[in-house]
Design an enzyme around this catalytic site. Sequence first.
Site, PDB file in Angstrom:
ATOM      1  CE1 TYR A  72      11.970  15.172  -7.589  1.00 61.20           C
ATOM      2  CE2 TYR A  72      10.802  17.239  -7.239  1.00 61.20           C
ATOM      3  CZ  TYR A  72      11.474  16.139  -6.726  1.00 61.20           C
ATOM      4  OH  TYR A  72      11.649  16.010  -5.371  1.00 61.20           O
ATOM      5  CG  PHE A 124      -8.041  -0.274   7.213  1.00 58.28           C
ATOM      6  CD1 PHE A 124      -8.551  -1.546   7.068  1.00 58.28           C
ATOM      7  CD2 PHE A 124      -6.717  -0.046   6.886  1.00 58.28           C
ATOM      8  CE1 PHE A 124      -7.742  -2.588   6.614  1.00 58.28           C
ATOM      9  CE2 PHE A 124      -5.910  -1.070   6.418  1.00 58.28           C
ATOM     10  CZ  PHE A 124      -6.426  -2.343   6.286  1.00 58.28           C
ATOM     11  CG  ASP A 125      -5.267  -2.670  10.126  1.00 56.85           C
ATOM     12  OD1 ASP A 125      -5.473  -2.081   9.051  1.00 56.85           O
ATOM     13  OD2 ASP A 125      -4.678  -3.768  10.181  1.00 56.85           O
ATOM     14  CG  ASP A 215     -10.349   5.222   4.545  1.00 50.72           C
ATOM     15  OD1 ASP A 215     -10.142   5.089   3.323  1.00 50.72           O
ATOM     16  OD2 ASP A 215      -9.821   4.496   5.404  1.00 50.72           O
ATOM     17  CB  ALA A 217     -10.038   2.609   0.250  1.00 50.33           C
ATOM     18  CE  LYS A 258      -7.308  -1.092   0.069  1.00 48.63           C
ATOM     19  NZ  LYS A 258      -6.038  -0.582   0.575  1.00 48.63           N
ATOM     20  CG  HIS A 450      -3.362  -8.819  10.915  1.00 45.73           C
ATOM     21  ND1 HIS A 450      -3.732  -8.301   9.699  1.00 45.73           N
ATOM     22  CD2 HIS A 450      -4.162  -9.868  11.138  1.00 45.73           C
ATOM     23  CE1 HIS A 450      -4.716  -9.021   9.218  1.00 45.73           C
ATOM     24  NE2 HIS A 450      -5.009  -9.969  10.054  1.00 45.73           N
TER      25      HIS A 450
END
Length: 466
Positions: A72, A124-125, A215, A217, A258, A450
């Site tokens: 943990y 990005f959305d 971001d 990714a 990704k 979407h």
Amino acid sequence: MKEKWFVPYKYRMVEKISIPLKEERVEILKKGGYNMFHIKAKDVYIDLLTDSGTGTMSNIQWSKIIMGDESYAGSRSFFEIKDIVEELTGIPFVIPVHQGRAAEKVLNTVMIKESQFVPGNTHFDTTKGHIESSGGRAIDLTIDESADSAIYHPFKGNIDLDKLKAFVEEHKRENIAYILLTITCNSGGGQPVSLENIEETHKIAKANGIPLFFDAARFAENAYFIKQRENKYKTWTIKEIVKKMFSLVEGFTMSSKKDAIVPMGGLIGIRSEQLFNDLATPTILNEGYLTYGGMSGMVMGALAQGLHEVTEFDYLHYRIGQVKMLGDVLKEAGIPIVEPIGGHAVFLDGRKFYPNIPEDEFPAQYLTAALYEAGGVRPVEVGANLVGRDPDTGENIRPKLDLCRLAIPRRTYSYEHMMYTAETIKEVFKNAHKIKHGLKIDIEGSGLRHFSTTFKLVNSKKKSLL
Ligand code: F0G
């Protein structure tokens, strides 16, 4: 450095896939309201809905699954992530979360005060959604070239520096939470941001005391494009370019589904100890304790290994070459694609593919359905349905580009799969100019429409979309 293009792995495990009959595909589409998210994966032959969590892990990543430390607190697998993140980026604090949008949620709840702006290249959305739900506004300042699918620009993900300067001058530091660069820019077509652009953005951010974030990714794919297209970095290794890119930011969010090639996972990287401490409580409340944050030890081990593998030149050379090969075959056939071809996907221009479908009848959404009908290929729309409505006026937004995205999972599909996909698209293209009607919304989903909106054919007498 090996320049020769070759497949840098072999396959020792396979997964069976099959294709429903044509009549079945017509029915499946109708039943699912022509929305790709409503089709069962078992009914899809080539699944190009996303490159997120759909990559194939290496034998070493699988060995890390077995080795995962599920403690943990203080898990060894967490420290494997921390070590590789620090080695690659120079960023000392890392918080694991369950996926990219969780990183966005945790960061934005702390970083954004009511009505503050987050300027950047096309967000990005989920990123835009989290900025808005924290009371902020995402401002898209991508260069104008990004709006024209036929213009070649080596770094179409770049932010417009003049627009950024003017925006900062007009709105002042206190109204700007941070600046965000998405590398590569997914919503803009998987397009990279140049190191020069990152450096100039960093200078504007620094001069005004505004933090700059990535971001990240698809950070490694972005680094590959810098090596290929920015002369100054031609002789640098991918790892050296990555280090330089991250030296210019205060921190990053990352969907690890990704470029880290794991089915689930995300990270926040932070330079400031103060901000790291501020993020601790929302992380623990929403995700989990700071050394697992929503991931299991086994996934953390595989993620750390993924970060090693994705920054190898041979991997990236093959990966981006495979995407380019598909795009080139389509381009040769006269099919309208976004150029240059992006890192993780080939984007088809829906409005040009179907010149006679009116813009408000969702040409790109129609194209996704037609490709499924023609060959069991499942792409996704990144256009008029995805962008939804303006949060202030409620009006449908008309996006700069109405695109159909063929996202290529990493290390998953073969040359033959890509050629089958190309043939399917060519077949649909042959009759595309004859199609005069598209789709109309049947039931509009609330929020991120979407995923849930269903459609009907405008021409209700038609059986086939081809
Ligand atoms: N940022 C970018 C640039 C993304 O492409 C995504 C996800 C996210 C953030 C959110 O990450 O899914 O792990 O929560 N993109 C996927 C796609 C869903 O299909 O392009 P997530």
